[in-house]
Write an enzyme that holds these catalytic residues in place. Sequence first.
Site, PDB file in Angstrom:
ATOM      1  CG  ASP A 154      -2.256   0.657   0.977  1.00  0.00           C
ATOM      2  OD1 ASP A 154      -2.305   1.891   1.104  1.00  0.00           O
ATOM      3  OD2 ASP A 154      -3.229  -0.028   0.628  1.00  0.00           O
ATOM      4  CG  HIS A 185      -5.214   3.870   1.748  1.00  0.00           C
ATOM      5  ND1 HIS A 185      -4.762   2.703   1.171  1.00  0.00           N
ATOM      6  CD2 HIS A 185      -6.546   3.888   1.567  1.00  0.00           C
ATOM      7  CE1 HIS A 185      -5.784   2.041   0.660  1.00  0.00           C
ATOM      8  NE2 HIS A 185      -6.882   2.742   0.880  1.00  0.00           N
ATOM      9  CG  ASN A 276     -14.117   2.680  -3.051  1.00  0.00           C
ATOM     10  OD1 ASN A 276     -14.430   1.546  -2.728  1.00  0.00           O
ATOM     11  ND2 ASN A 276     -13.212   3.384  -2.414  1.00  0.00           N
ATOM     12  CB  SER A 353      -9.474   0.908   0.971  1.00  0.00           C
ATOM     13  OG  SER A 353      -8.920   1.144  -0.279  1.00  0.00           O
TER      14      SER A 353
END
Length: 735
Positions: A154, A185, A276, A353
């Site tokens: 990530d 994140h 998303n 996520s």
Amino acid sequence: MRAGRTTIAAAATIAVFAFAAPLARAAHSSAATAHESSVAPGRVLVAARPGVDPRSLAASATGRAPRVVPGRPDLVVVETTPGDEAATAARLRGRPGVAWAAPDGIAHIAAVPSDPYFAVQWNLRDRSVAGSADWAPIWGTGITGAGVTVAVVDTGVTPNPELLHVLPGYNFVGNNTNTSDPNGHGTHIAGTIAQATDNAVGVAGVASGASILPVRALDSAGAGTYDTIIAGIEYAVAHGAKVINLSFGGDNDGGLCDELARATSAGVTVVVAAGNSNGAVAYPAACPAAIGVSATTLTGAPASYSNHGPQIALAAPGGDNTVDLNGDGHPDGILQYTFSNGVGGYYFLSGTSMASPHVAGAAALLLQSAPGITPAQVRAVLMATATDLGTPGPDDRYGAGLLDIAKAVTTAASENLPSVPPATTSSTGAPGVTRLAGASRYATAAAVSQAGWSNGSTIVYLASGTAFPDALATGALAGREPGPLLLTAPCSLPGETAAELSRLRPLTVTIVGGAAAVCDTVAGQVGQITGATVQQLAGADRYATSVALSRAGWVTADTVYLAGGTAFPDGLAGGALASHGAGPLLLTAPCALPGAVRDELVRLRTTHVEVLGGTGAVCDAVVQAAASATGAIVTRVAGTDRYGTAASAAAAGWPSSTTYVYVASGLTFPDGLSSGPLAGLTGAPLLLVPTCSLPATVAAALQQLHPLHVEVVGGTAAVCDAVLSRLAAASAATA
């Protein structure tokens, strides 16, 4: 996901799959809906076939020095003129020694932030909260994921007092060992997986005993190129990760599916956020080897932003920072410790996520509960224990259902683990009628294989699950040299198929079709998994491939079966008939007998040719050409439509009763393909039906056959439950 240089985005969008807000308030991130560039300008990924040096290959083709992707000596990045990425990749794909080439893609993160404390972590409560992951019941049992390493590929992971087990990792963005998170994140995701729990501070995590391996592959904006992501996955596998979480997505495969298949084959479970954009599932969640995760809200409803499609394995809490449905004064996002603008604290994020790390953490719990459990078994347990929501059975929004951690851990601890991916055989209330199905076409084929070859098979056939022509003639050969037919994605071996190959322990795997149908990469993966001899049967086209299959099984044949090669239905039923009649199935163009097929008919010295289908499928000119070439008697087995033709094939091969009958969709091909060898093994016909009705010709055939057992192959999306009771009634009746 995007093909070229694809940026990975958190589950808030293709760019970021998350939405963030501090504990006190929530804010919907505009980045969640931004659609960013999917191709890295001027960059192409090139993979070499085994034994070929990718550097010299790429250099000779482009005149430029390539760069090897870390951990992948077979894969290089080559430079080209910006804007020419697709053309360069296409040109490279045509060169000898190239396994595949694609523009280097860019993927983006997928999340949404907000703030602290277990009291507001609705996502970890028991099922008194409809949308929870049902984690609370396993707290205190000692199952914490201890001893399991979970890689978070990530934006990085910043050390903090709420993460106790963070291992040294690597930063592929800066090419150094500084894996701190400039975005927040990755740290939030790591918290959902393994936040310190029961320490009287802050919030809890799903698997607090697991170790986090931080791998930074995304930049500070949450975007990363595919080559960097692939390098990160390779690093995670090489450094002991048993679970990998990927909360980002791009527009296309671009080599990601191949990489996930490699990781799964190495024994690593890969969990991926769906994306998303409220659209199609992003890559790599759409890859067969991925456990694709969609997002739900506090009520258990599908999140409005979550991507959806048949690649979804299951759903998990992703939250919604824009509402407060439980009235606790906080947004209904997912709360963990992370950093925003350099400030550490508890933040609510929402997005796919946030959903995927719930599943990654659950996988860690399963691996502690059942050491040695395979990635396919992890998938199977997670899907089998998920709470079925929405449309009964697997669907595009929830997959198998909403994650239930307590049930999954209980199942794993019982040691009653499945040996193949989730397959179901159930009566569904229709006497004598059962359903054999999996969560995907690949899982259904694996389930069919297990039903017929429970003790393994020395021979296995493997064909594309995305195109029918090459596999259409396989059923006849599988009847002569028995073995199951498994399906694969063109250039990556699905986890379900890999697991079944491992279980079957074959000595020979025959790949049907050329490299355009099944890439060399798949052959290599099959060899690594099984240690078997891997051979390929293929011709210049679908007709020549059917000839190759015929030559592999027959020196001569009294009866040969001939079906149209441009549509699948008649060939599906014809394969079962050919297997029963011990003859090969050849394919023909609608109104012209291909030369290779004509020559094969002559070689076989056939005396009888049975043509499957009416004149709309195989016109009279082909019948006349076959008769002229061979001097054989040529007859036609046909009905008024595809269902009638299958019924006529059953009547031709089974004039009296039979023990088994197999039924598959006449509108899609995969389930019928995998059914053929099993029908041949049990000496049974294959009938076809529409999705939710029973044609009169099929009902009449069942009355004539009067079978003891009817096996419907495929899920409810292929053959709905209403058909099963009609099949039972027709089978019980007498003609």
